[in-house]
Design a protein around this motif. Sequence first.
Motif, short mmCIF file in Angstrom:
data_model
loop_
_atom_site.label_atom_id
_atom_site.label_comp_id
_atom_site.label_asym_id
_atom_site.label_seq_id
_atom_site.Cartn_x
_atom_site.Cartn_y
_atom_site.Cartn_z
N VAL A 204 0.85 -1.18 0.00
CA VAL A 204 0.00 0.00 0.00
C VAL A 204 0.89 1.24 0.00
N ARG A 205 0.60 2.18 -0.90
CA ARG A 205 1.43 3.39 -0.99
C ARG A 205 0.53 4.62 -1.04
N GLY A 295 -3.04 3.54 -2.27
CA GLY A 295 -2.91 2.85 -3.55
C GLY A 295 -2.47 1.41 -3.36
N SER A 296 -3.08 0.50 -4.12
CA SER A 296 -2.63 -0.90 -4.12
C SER A 296 -2.03 -1.18 -5.50
N PRO A 297 -1.27 -2.27 -5.65
CA PRO A 297 -0.60 -2.51 -6.95
C PRO A 297 -1.58 -2.61 -8.12
N ASP A 298 -2.80 -3.14 -7.90
CA ASP A 298 -3.75 -3.27 -9.01
C ASP A 298 -4.97 -2.36 -8.83
N THR A 314 -7.82 -2.44 3.33
CA THR A 314 -7.15 -1.20 2.92
C THR A 314 -6.94 -1.23 1.41
N GLY A 315 -6.13 -0.30 0.90
CA GLY A 315 -5.77 -0.31 -0.52
C GLY A 315 -6.93 0.04 -1.44
N HIS A 316 -7.85 0.89 -0.95
CA HIS A 316 -9.04 1.20 -1.75
C HIS A 316 -8.80 2.24 -2.84
#
Length: 354
Positions: A204-205, A295-298, A314-316
Motif C-alpha cells: 500500500v502506498r 494505492g494498491s498494486p492493481d 485497505t488499498g481502496h
Amino acid sequence: MEDLVVVGGGVIGLSCAWRAAQAGRHVTLRDPAPASGSSWVAGGMLAPVTEAWPGEEGLLELGLESLELWPAFAEELSAAAGQPAGLHPEGTVVAATGSGDRAELDALAGHLARLGRPVERLSGRELRRLEPGLGPDVRGGLSVPGDLSVDNRALLAALRAAAEKAGVVMEERAWEPGETAPGTVLICAGAHSAALHPGLAGLVRPVKGEILRLTHRHGAFPVPTRTVRALVDGRPVYLVPRPGGLVVGATQSEHGFDTEPTVGGVRDLLRDAERILPGIAEYALAEAAAGLRPGSPDNVPVVGRLDGRTLVATGHSRNGILLAPLTARLVVGLLGGGAVPAAVDPARFGRTGT
Ligand code: GLY
C-alpha cells in the motif's frame, strides 16, 4: 462477546467497526484523530462507471456491487445515527472540451458498451440542458444517472455516531507497529497501513490528491444538481455538489506522505474547473487540502486475513467511500469465518490469505 480492535477511523474503519458491533463484536477503534484523513478530504463520488478504466473490469464489478448497497446502507445509517448520512441521489454528467477529450470519452463509452453498461452520449447543448452552468467550451459528453455522490463529512459524522451508539469504544491514540491485543485486529489505516504488518510491506502506498471546497455566494450561478466530471485538454477534473457549494478535485501524484496542497495543484484545478463551470469564479474558495489515497498494486482493495489474529481492509485507491458498504460486509463475513473473493484477498500478491 469476542474482541475486535479496528486500527484506523476513516470511512473503512468506521464502517467496519459499526457493522462488526452490530454483528455482536466488542469493538475498540484506535485512531489518534478519527475521521480526519483522506476520508475527510475526499470528494465523495460513488462513481464506479465514470471511474472505470479499461483493464480494471474487476474493480468496476466491485464498485457496482457496492453502489447497489449504498441506498440501504445510507438509510440504515441515518436511522441508526439519528442524523443524515449525506447521500445525494442525483447522477453524473461527463463533459469533454477539445476533440482529444471527446475521443477519449467515446473510447470510454465504447468500452462500457462492450461490458454491457451502455451510457448515454450527449452533445454540448444537451448537456447544458441538464446542467445550465456548463460553459461554451463543453462540446459533448455522457450522462451516467447511476453514478451518485455522498457528502463525505456528513457520512463520517453519521458513521461515528452510529458506531458509538452500537457500542464501539473510540480510543484516540495511535496503534504502534508490533502492538498486539486480545482477539482480532483489523488494519484499516489507509495509506499508513503498510507500516503496521509485515504482510502489507510494499503493498500500500500513498497517492496524493489535492482538492478544493468552494462555497456558493449570493448572486453566483447556482450549484449544479449532478456531479460534473470533465476532461480538459486531457486533464481530468470533477465538481461534486454539496449543500451550498462544490468540491473540486483532484490532482494525483506520488510524493510519499506529503499532505500540503501546492500552488500549482490549486491553480490547475481552478483553471480546469472554471473552463467547465465558468460561474464558479464568483464562488468563495473555502478550503484547499490534500489527502493520501491508499494505492494498491492493481488499484483493487486488499481485504482478507494476514495471519491467525490479523485482518486487513485497505488499498481502496480512488474508491474508498464507494466501497465502504461492501468492504464492511466482507469484513463481517471474515469475522464469521467466511472467505473473501480472490480478487480482494491479499493472497493474490503471494501474501498470507484466507
Ligand atoms: N475518487 C476520486 C479521487 O480519488 O480523486
